[in-house]
Each structure stands twice: as structure tokens, then as C-alpha cells.
Design a protein around this motif. Structure first.
Motif, PDB file in Angstrom:
ATOM      1  N   GLU A  46     -40.511  15.685 -18.647  1.00 21.16           N
ATOM      2  CA  GLU A  46     -41.545  16.686 -18.407  1.00 21.16           C
ATOM      3  C   GLU A  46     -40.964  18.040 -17.990  1.00 21.16           C
ATOM      4  N   SER A  47     -39.890  18.038 -17.226  1.00 15.27           N
ATOM      5  CA  SER A  47     -39.330  19.309 -16.736  1.00 15.27           C
ATOM      6  C   SER A  47     -37.994  19.681 -17.381  1.00 15.27           C
ATOM      7  N   LYS A  48     -37.509  18.856 -18.296  1.00 16.85           N
ATOM      8  CA  LYS A  48     -36.199  19.110 -18.912  1.00 16.85           C
ATOM      9  C   LYS A  48     -36.132  20.475 -19.600  1.00 16.85           C
ATOM     10  N   GLN A  49     -37.117  20.822 -20.413  1.00 15.37           N
ATOM     11  CA  GLN A  49     -37.070  22.092 -21.139  1.00 15.37           C
ATOM     12  C   GLN A  49     -37.153  23.278 -20.192  1.00 15.37           C
ATOM     13  N   SER A  50     -37.993  23.199 -19.180  1.00 18.49           N
ATOM     14  CA  SER A  50     -38.118  24.278 -18.210  1.00 18.49           C
ATOM     15  C   SER A  50     -36.796  24.489 -17.468  1.00 18.49           C
ATOM     16  N   GLU A  51     -36.183  23.415 -17.022  1.00 18.54           N
ATOM     17  CA  GLU A  51     -34.900  23.518 -16.313  1.00 18.54           C
ATOM     18  C   GLU A  51     -33.811  24.065 -17.230  1.00 18.54           C
ATOM     19  N   LYS A  52     -33.850  23.660 -18.496  1.00 22.05           N
ATOM     20  CA  LYS A  52     -32.862  24.166 -19.457  1.00 22.05           C
ATOM     21  C   LYS A  52     -33.041  25.670 -19.655  1.00 22.05           C
ATOM     22  N   ASN A  53     -34.287  26.126 -19.742  1.00 22.83           N
ATOM     23  CA  ASN A  53     -34.555  27.556 -19.877  1.00 22.83           C
ATOM     24  C   ASN A  53     -34.037  28.335 -18.675  1.00 22.83           C
ATOM     25  N   HIS A  54     -34.288  27.810 -17.465  1.00 18.23           N
ATOM     26  CA  HIS A  54     -33.793  28.461 -16.243  1.00 18.23           C
ATOM     27  C   HIS A  54     -32.263  28.468 -16.220  1.00 18.23           C
ATOM     28  N   PHE A  55     -31.660  27.376 -16.642  1.00 23.55           N
ATOM     29  CA  PHE A  55     -30.210  27.261 -16.691  1.00 23.55           C
ATOM     30  C   PHE A  55     -29.633  28.343 -17.613  1.00 23.55           C
ATOM     31  N   LEU A  56     -30.191  28.455 -18.819  1.00 20.69           N
ATOM     32  CA  LEU A  56     -29.692  29.430 -19.788  1.00 20.69           C
ATOM     33  C   LEU A  56     -29.953  30.867 -19.331  1.00 20.69           C
ATOM     34  N   LYS A  57     -31.103  31.116 -18.709  1.00 20.93           N
ATOM     35  CA  LYS A  57     -31.408  32.445 -18.167  1.00 20.93           C
ATOM     36  C   LYS A  57     -30.386  32.814 -17.105  1.00 20.93           C
ATOM     37  N   ASN A  58     -30.065  31.858 -16.236  1.00 17.78           N
ATOM     38  CA  ASN A  58     -29.082  32.131 -15.192  1.00 17.78           C
ATOM     39  C   ASN A  58     -27.695  32.376 -15.778  1.00 17.78           C
ATOM     40  N   LEU A  59     -27.353  31.668 -16.860  1.00 17.47           N
ATOM     41  CA  LEU A  59     -26.062  31.926 -17.508  1.00 17.47           C
ATOM     42  C   LEU A  59     -26.010  33.357 -18.037  1.00 17.47           C
ATOM     43  N   ALA A  60     -27.108  33.820 -18.614  1.00 21.61           N
ATOM     44  CA  ALA A  60     -27.158  35.204 -19.103  1.00 21.61           C
ATOM     45  C   ALA A  60     -27.001  36.183 -17.938  1.00 21.61           C
ATOM     46  N   MET A  61     -27.667  35.902 -16.820  1.00 14.59           N
ATOM     47  CA  MET A  61     -27.532  36.772 -15.651  1.00 14.59           C
ATOM     48  C   MET A  61     -26.117  36.710 -15.079  1.00 14.59           C
ATOM     49  N   LEU A  62     -25.485  35.546 -15.138  1.00 10.83           N
ATOM     50  CA  LEU A  62     -24.096  35.427 -14.700  1.00 10.83           C
ATOM     51  C   LEU A  62     -23.216  36.339 -15.559  1.00 10.83           C
ATOM     52  N   GLY A  63     -23.446  36.337 -16.853  1.00 13.34           N
ATOM     53  CA  GLY A  63     -22.699  37.227 -17.736  1.00 13.34           C
ATOM     54  C   GLY A  63     -22.894  38.684 -17.364  1.00 13.34           C
ATOM     55  N   ALA A  64     -24.118  39.074 -17.056  1.00 11.75           N
ATOM     56  CA  ALA A  64     -24.394  40.452 -16.648  1.00 11.75           C
ATOM     57  C   ALA A  64     -23.699  40.772 -15.326  1.00 11.75           C
ATOM     58  N   ALA A  65     -23.742  39.843 -14.383  1.00 12.34           N
ATOM     59  CA  ALA A  65     -23.075  40.066 -13.094  1.00 12.34           C
ATOM     60  C   ALA A  65     -21.581  40.272 -13.299  1.00 12.34           C
ATOM     61  N   LEU A  66     -20.980  39.462 -14.166  1.00 17.72           N
ATOM     62  CA  LEU A  66     -19.545  39.614 -14.443  1.00 17.72           C
ATOM     63  C   LEU A  66     -19.256  40.946 -15.135  1.00 17.72           C
ATOM     64  N   ALA A  67     -20.171  41.398 -15.984  1.00 19.07           N
ATOM     65  CA  ALA A  67     -19.992  42.702 -16.621  1.00 19.07           C
ATOM     66  C   ALA A  67     -20.019  43.817 -15.576  1.00 19.07           C
ATOM     67  N   PHE A  68     -20.914  43.710 -14.590  1.00 15.95           N
ATOM     68  CA  PHE A  68     -20.958  44.715 -13.523  1.00 15.95           C
ATOM     69  C   PHE A  68     -19.707  44.640 -12.653  1.00 15.95           C
ATOM     70  N   VAL A  69     -19.206  43.439 -12.386  1.00 17.16           N
ATOM     71  CA  VAL A  69     -17.972  43.296 -11.612  1.00 17.16           C
ATOM     72  C   VAL A  69     -16.823  44.003 -12.333  1.00 17.16           C
ATOM     73  N   GLY A  70     -16.775  43.855 -13.647  1.00 13.00           N
ATOM     74  CA  GLY A  70     -15.694  44.435 -14.429  1.00 13.00           C
ATOM     75  C   GLY A  70     -15.907  45.872 -14.855  1.00 13.00           C
ATOM     76  N   TRP A  71     -17.026  46.487 -14.447  1.00 10.02           N
ATOM     77  CA  TRP A  71     -17.333  47.843 -14.865  1.00 10.02           C
ATOM     78  C   TRP A  71     -16.250  48.808 -14.369  1.00 10.02           C
ATOM     79  N   ASP A  72     -15.710  49.579 -15.285  1.00 10.04           N
ATOM     80  CA  ASP A  72     -14.698  50.585 -14.951  1.00 10.04           C
ATOM     81  C   ASP A  72     -15.413  51.907 -14.748  1.00 10.04           C
ATOM     82  N   ASP A  73     -15.497  52.360 -13.508  1.00 10.13           N
ATOM     83  CA  ASP A  73     -16.256  53.567 -13.234  1.00 10.13           C
ATOM     84  C   ASP A  73     -15.396  54.824 -13.237  1.00 10.13           C
ATOM     85  N   GLU A  74     -14.158  54.690 -13.616  1.00 10.53           N
ATOM     86  CA  GLU A  74     -13.284  55.864 -13.727  1.00 10.53           C
ATOM     87  C   GLU A  74     -13.502  56.523 -15.077  1.00 10.53           C
ATOM     88  N   ASP A  75     -13.348  57.830 -15.126  1.00 12.29           N
ATOM     89  CA  ASP A  75     -13.474  58.541 -16.412  1.00 12.29           C
ATOM     90  C   ASP A  75     -12.299  58.264 -17.299  1.00 12.29           C
TER      91      ASP A  75
END
Length: 152
Positions: free
Chosen positions: A123-152
């Protein structure tokens, strides 16, 4: 081309010169920031989730307890605060690498714990999978911000 058409084309060209995805802070500091819209979407959603978590401590602690989170009464307010402060830090680009790193750590630890779809009932497998994948996408964004080079 008519005068009206050429004026419209000129206006569109002018619009193309405006970068609505940045903010004025770059001009003052000389440092590049990630696009404002990206910071608002990522940081704003996480800050909102933190606020919601802090506003519903008892319910969230019950959910965390059901997922076998140790000391949910202490962990839920801690992680809610982390989401709120970290999200706002990314939006306003204050201590961004540290706060985005904290958010990445939060997402890396909590995603498989709280959204373990492989253990969920049908009953909740698909919902949990969606949350899992959404969080993976947000993890990717967080890592992109960590690696952001703010120097010109």
C-alpha cells in the motif's frame, strides 16, 4: 517588417539581456552565486519542510519512532532545525557550503532510513519510493551547492 513588429522584436531582445535568475549581491561582493531561482526552490522547500516538522513535533516524532529512529523526541526537532536553518542559508547564500553539506548529510542519512520502500507494504511502497527518489534528487542539488565555485 512593420514598425510595430520591429519594436516588439527590440523589446524581446532587451528582455533577453535581463538575468532574472540572479540577485544584486554578486555586484557588491564580486562573487558568483547560484541562480536565485535555484536557491529559492531548493532552500525554500527544505526550510518549509523544517518549519512544518517543527510545527508538528509530536506527529513527526511518532513517525520517526515507527521507523526506529533513535531518540525521536530529540532527533525530530534537531533535524527540523537543520532543515530550516540550512534551507534559509542556501536561499540567502550564508555559510552555503557548510549548510548545503549539512543538508546533504541529512538527506544521505535519512533517505534510506525514512523512505525504505523495499521494506514497505504494498500500500505504501510507491509513495515511499517516490519520496526516496525525490530525496535523491535533492541530495544531488545539495552536492551541487556544496561544490559551487563562487570565484570568478
Amino acid at each position: 517588417m512593420s514598425d510595430q513588429s520591429s519594436q516588439s522584436a527590440e523589446r524581446l531582445d532587451d528582455i533577453g539581456d535581463v538575468d532574472v535568475a540572479t540577485d544584486e549581491g554578486e555586484e557588491r561582493t564580486g562573487r558568483r552565486k547560484p541562480p536565485l531561482v535555484a536557491r529559492l526552490l531548493f532552500g525554500g522547500v527544505l526550510a518549509y519542510n523544517g518549519y512544518t516538522q517543527l510545527s508538528n513535533l509530536q506527529q513527526m516524532a511518532g513517525y520517526a519512532d515507527a521507523k526506529d529512529v533513535p531518540k525521536p523526541g530529540k532527533m525530530v526537532p534537531f533535524t527540523g532545525g537543520m532543515l530550516l536553518v540550512g534551507g534559509l542559508g542556501v536561499v540567502f547564500w550564508r555559510a552555503p557550503k557548510f549548510l548545503a553539506g549539512a543538508l546533504a548529510t541529512f538527506l544521505a542519512v535519512t533517505t534510506p532510513t525514512m523512505h525504505d520502500f523495499w521494506n514497505a507494504d504494498e500500500e505504501s511502497k510507491q509513495s515511499e519510493k517516490n519520496h526516496f527518489l525525490k530525496n535523491l534528487a535533492m541530495l544531488g542539488a545539495a552536492l551541487a551547492f556544496v561544490g559551487w565555485d563562487d570565484e570568478d
